[in-house]
Motif scaffolding. Structure first.
Motif, mmCIF file in Angstrom:
data_model
loop_
_atom_site.group_PDB
_atom_site.id
_atom_site.type_symbol
_atom_site.label_atom_id
_atom_site.label_comp_id
_atom_site.label_asym_id
_atom_site.label_seq_id
_atom_site.Cartn_x
_atom_site.Cartn_y
_atom_site.Cartn_z
ATOM 1 N N GLU A 20 0.826 -1.204 0.000
ATOM 2 C CA GLU A 20 0.000 0.000 0.000
ATOM 3 C C GLU A 20 0.868 1.264 0.000
ATOM 4 O O GLU A 20 0.581 2.235 -0.703
ATOM 5 N N ILE A 21 1.924 1.256 0.795
ATOM 6 C CA ILE A 21 2.815 2.420 0.858
ATOM 7 C C ILE A 21 3.490 2.652 -0.489
ATOM 8 O O ILE A 21 3.626 3.788 -0.954
ATOM 9 N N ALA A 22 3.883 1.560 -1.137
ATOM 10 C CA ALA A 22 4.557 1.688 -2.431
ATOM 11 C C ALA A 22 3.607 2.145 -3.539
ATOM 12 O O ALA A 22 4.059 2.721 -4.540
ATOM 13 N N SER A 23 2.307 1.941 -3.352
ATOM 14 C CA SER A 23 1.368 2.227 -4.438
ATOM 15 C C SER A 23 0.827 3.648 -4.423
ATOM 16 O O SER A 23 0.182 4.073 -5.386
ATOM 17 N N GLY A 24 1.086 4.406 -3.359
ATOM 18 C CA GLY A 24 0.537 5.753 -3.276
ATOM 19 C C GLY A 24 1.565 6.773 -2.807
ATOM 20 O O GLY A 24 2.338 6.513 -1.891
ATOM 21 N N GLU A 25 1.579 7.917 -3.409
ATOM 22 C CA GLU A 25 2.558 8.948 -3.065
ATOM 23 C C GLU A 25 2.255 9.528 -1.683
ATOM 24 O O GLU A 25 1.132 9.962 -1.414
ATOM 25 N N GLY A 26 3.242 9.529 -0.829
ATOM 26 C CA GLY A 26 3.114 10.137 0.491
ATOM 27 C C GLY A 26 2.441 9.267 1.532
ATOM 28 O O GLY A 26 2.312 9.674 2.694
ATOM 29 N N ILE A 27 2.007 8.066 1.179
ATOM 30 C CA ILE A 27 1.343 7.193 2.152
ATOM 31 C C ILE A 27 2.380 6.617 3.111
ATOM 32 O O ILE A 27 3.458 6.199 2.707
ATOM 33 N N ARG A 28 2.024 6.599 4.390
ATOM 34 C CA ARG A 28 2.923 6.067 5.417
ATOM 35 C C ARG A 28 2.093 5.511 6.570
ATOM 36 O O ARG A 28 0.890 5.762 6.670
ATOM 37 N N ALA A 29 2.737 4.737 7.423
ATOM 38 C CA ALA A 29 2.094 4.209 8.626
ATOM 39 C C ALA A 29 2.442 5.121 9.796
ATOM 40 O O ALA A 29 3.615 5.404 10.046
ATOM 41 N N ALA A 30 1.424 5.606 10.490
ATOM 42 C CA ALA A 30 1.627 6.571 11.569
ATOM 43 C C ALA A 30 0.999 6.055 12.862
ATOM 44 O O ALA A 30 0.094 5.216 12.846
ATOM 45 N N GLY A 31 1.486 6.575 13.986
ATOM 46 C CA GLY A 31 0.954 6.189 15.287
ATOM 47 C C GLY A 31 -0.536 6.450 15.393
ATOM 48 O O GLY A 31 -1.032 7.483 14.943
ATOM 49 N N ILE A 32 -1.250 5.521 16.009
ATOM 50 C CA ILE A 32 -2.705 5.609 16.031
ATOM 51 C C ILE A 32 -3.237 6.394 17.221
ATOM 52 O O ILE A 32 -4.328 6.964 17.172
#
Length: 251
Positions: free
Chosen positions: A50-62
């Motif tokens: 998912e991160i590789a498929s979209g520009e600027g997408i990242r996993a962040a603290g919830i």
């Protein structure tokens, strides 16, 4: 569709807002948040895709995003699915309804997600502009006094007991402030305000807190505080604004 990770994060876009996933996932892994929103918990390789498929997408603290009720509900329902595998009454394996909310075992009895009542509150020092904050032995930030409600207690009794057990202070003038679902603990946090005349502890405590500190509007910024979006931070923000007319800056 919202996406949470196995290590307790959420996928966000470049601006930090929770973002939809771009790939298709099987329906049985999804939970329904509202008529237009589903949520899923992704494995590590799926997160990387998912991160590789979209520009600027990242996993962040919830934790700092639980003020978003969609994120809070997603975490609660996905955690419930991970924990609830068997009917506690007869031990049979459970299956979930299409919304991912209600489970049933062999008996067909409905099993709803569990929410535990908990109390949290802002304790102020009588005749002063200070409030009590504390750091848990397992934590690295300061929050408010909190704990779970015992069987047979009402909420005010639970808060009075927690303050005494954790800080050895007596409180009065307990008043309801507000509430917040807190899925990381599987709880519904109910906030209170209270007063005490006990600046110092009157007895030994239960050892749950590593440190308690009285802070004023002038000193609270010296301490790392509970994350934005938590009821503890909201209560501190409300108190600080009432004292100073200013917004409490993030720390």
């Amino acid at each position: 569709m919202l996406a949470l990770t196995r290590d307790g994060r959420v996928l966000v876009d470049a601006s930090g807002r929770p973002t939809a996933v771009s790939h298709h996932y099987p329906a049985h892994r999804l939970v329904r948040i509202d008529p237009d929103t589903r949520a899923i918990r992704l494995d590590d390789d799926e997160v990387a895709r998912e991160i590789a498929s979209g520009e600027g997408i990242r996993a962040a603290g919830i934790r700092g995003r639980l003020g978003d009720r969609r994120v809070a509900k997603a975490l609660a329902l996905l955690d419930n699915r991970d924990r609830l595998r068997f009917d506690p009454r007869d031990g049979s394996a459970v299956t979930f309804d299409d919304d991912g909310r209600v489970a049933r075992g062999a008996s067909g009895r409905m099993i709803f997600p569990r929410t535990d009542p908990a109390v949290i509150g802002l304790v102020s020092l009588a005749g002063n502009d200070e409030v009590l904050i504390a750091r848990n032995v397992r934590g690295n930030f300061f929050s408010l006094i909190a704990g779970f409600v015992d069987p047979g207690e009402n909420l005010e009794e639970a808060f009075e007991r927690e303050v005494w057990e954790e800080t050895a202070r007596r409180v009065s003038d307990i008043a309801y402030w507000g509430s917040q679902p807190w899925p990381p603990g599987g709880s519904l946090m109910m906030g209170f305000t209270a007063r005490t005349s006990d600046r110092d502890a009157l007895a030994e405590t239960d050892g749950e807190l590593a440190e308690t500190v009285w802070v004023s509007p002038a000193t609270i910024a010296d301490y790392p505080l509970a994350p934005e979006g938590s009821i503890a931070r909201d209560m501190l923000n409300h108190w600080y604004f009432g004292q100073t007319g200013k917004v409490l800056e993030s720390s």
